[in-house]
Design an enzyme around this catalytic site. Sequence first.
Site, PDB file in Angstrom:
ATOM      1  N   SER A  65      53.024  42.386 -58.844  1.00 42.39           N
ATOM      2  CA  SER A  65      52.856  42.059 -60.260  1.00 42.39           C
ATOM      3  C   SER A  65      52.777  40.553 -60.463  1.00 42.39           C
ATOM      4  O   SER A  65      51.780  39.952 -60.112  1.00 42.39           O
ATOM      5  CB  SER A  65      53.909  42.682 -61.172  1.00 42.39           C
ATOM      6  OG  SER A  65      53.450  42.592 -62.516  1.00 42.39           O
ATOM      7  N   HIS A  70      57.585  28.574 -67.592  1.00 38.78           N
ATOM      8  CA  HIS A  70      57.077  27.710 -68.658  1.00 38.78           C
ATOM      9  C   HIS A  70      58.178  26.685 -68.906  1.00 38.78           C
ATOM     10  O   HIS A  70      59.334  27.059 -69.103  1.00 38.78           O
ATOM     11  CB  HIS A  70      56.788  28.499 -69.936  1.00 38.78           C
ATOM     12  CG  HIS A  70      55.888  29.663 -69.708  1.00 38.78           C
ATOM     13  ND1 HIS A  70      54.529  29.534 -69.607  1.00 38.78           N
ATOM     14  CD2 HIS A  70      56.158  30.967 -69.519  1.00 38.78           C
ATOM     15  CE1 HIS A  70      53.993  30.723 -69.389  1.00 38.78           C
ATOM     16  NE2 HIS A  70      54.960  31.603 -69.327  1.00 38.78           N
ATOM     17  N   CYS A  85      56.583  45.790 -59.284  1.00 36.29           N
ATOM     18  CA  CYS A  85      56.449  47.239 -59.251  1.00 36.29           C
ATOM     19  C   CYS A  85      57.066  47.760 -57.959  1.00 36.29           C
ATOM     20  O   CYS A  85      57.042  47.077 -56.935  1.00 36.29           O
ATOM     21  CB  CYS A  85      54.981  47.636 -59.305  1.00 36.29           C
ATOM     22  SG  CYS A  85      54.131  47.055 -60.780  1.00 36.29           S
TER      23      CYS A  85
END
Length: 152
Positions: A65, A70, A85
């Site tokens: 995934s 940020h 996953c």
Amino acid sequence: MEYSTYGRHVAMDAWGIAFEHLNAADLLSQQMVQAAEASGATILSVQAEQFEPQGATVLVMLSESHMSIHTYPEKGFAALDCYTCGDTVDPHVAIQAMLVFLQPEETAEVKITRGMGELVINRFPLANRAECDAAIPASVLGSQQEEGKMKP
């Protein structure tokens, strides 16, 4: 082959991080790759953006995934997230590996179990630096070098 939809998603807010750790997209990219590898994830690509006057975003696309960060260096803040996953890659290990580098003063965390019907959300209260260190697995800490950097 039949695949399971089961997945784990860890989202963490971290405060009290040194400006220079948050304002270097290239350095963050290197650390994110190392963190993903520490969790056993398979890296497909890395995309990074350095913002002006400050801040960075890094996205690591994984076969399992993704992982992202940020940053807001002027606030000493980073928002981290890792979703994987299946059950072979632990996203918490990747996030904890990033904490070894970032050295935040405080963190808040949410773990979400996905793909099994109703979302299962576990919230973890604000943790201070000593609690953050205690939560980092020995396998991750063992890869730490002197200045809070992970080994290449």
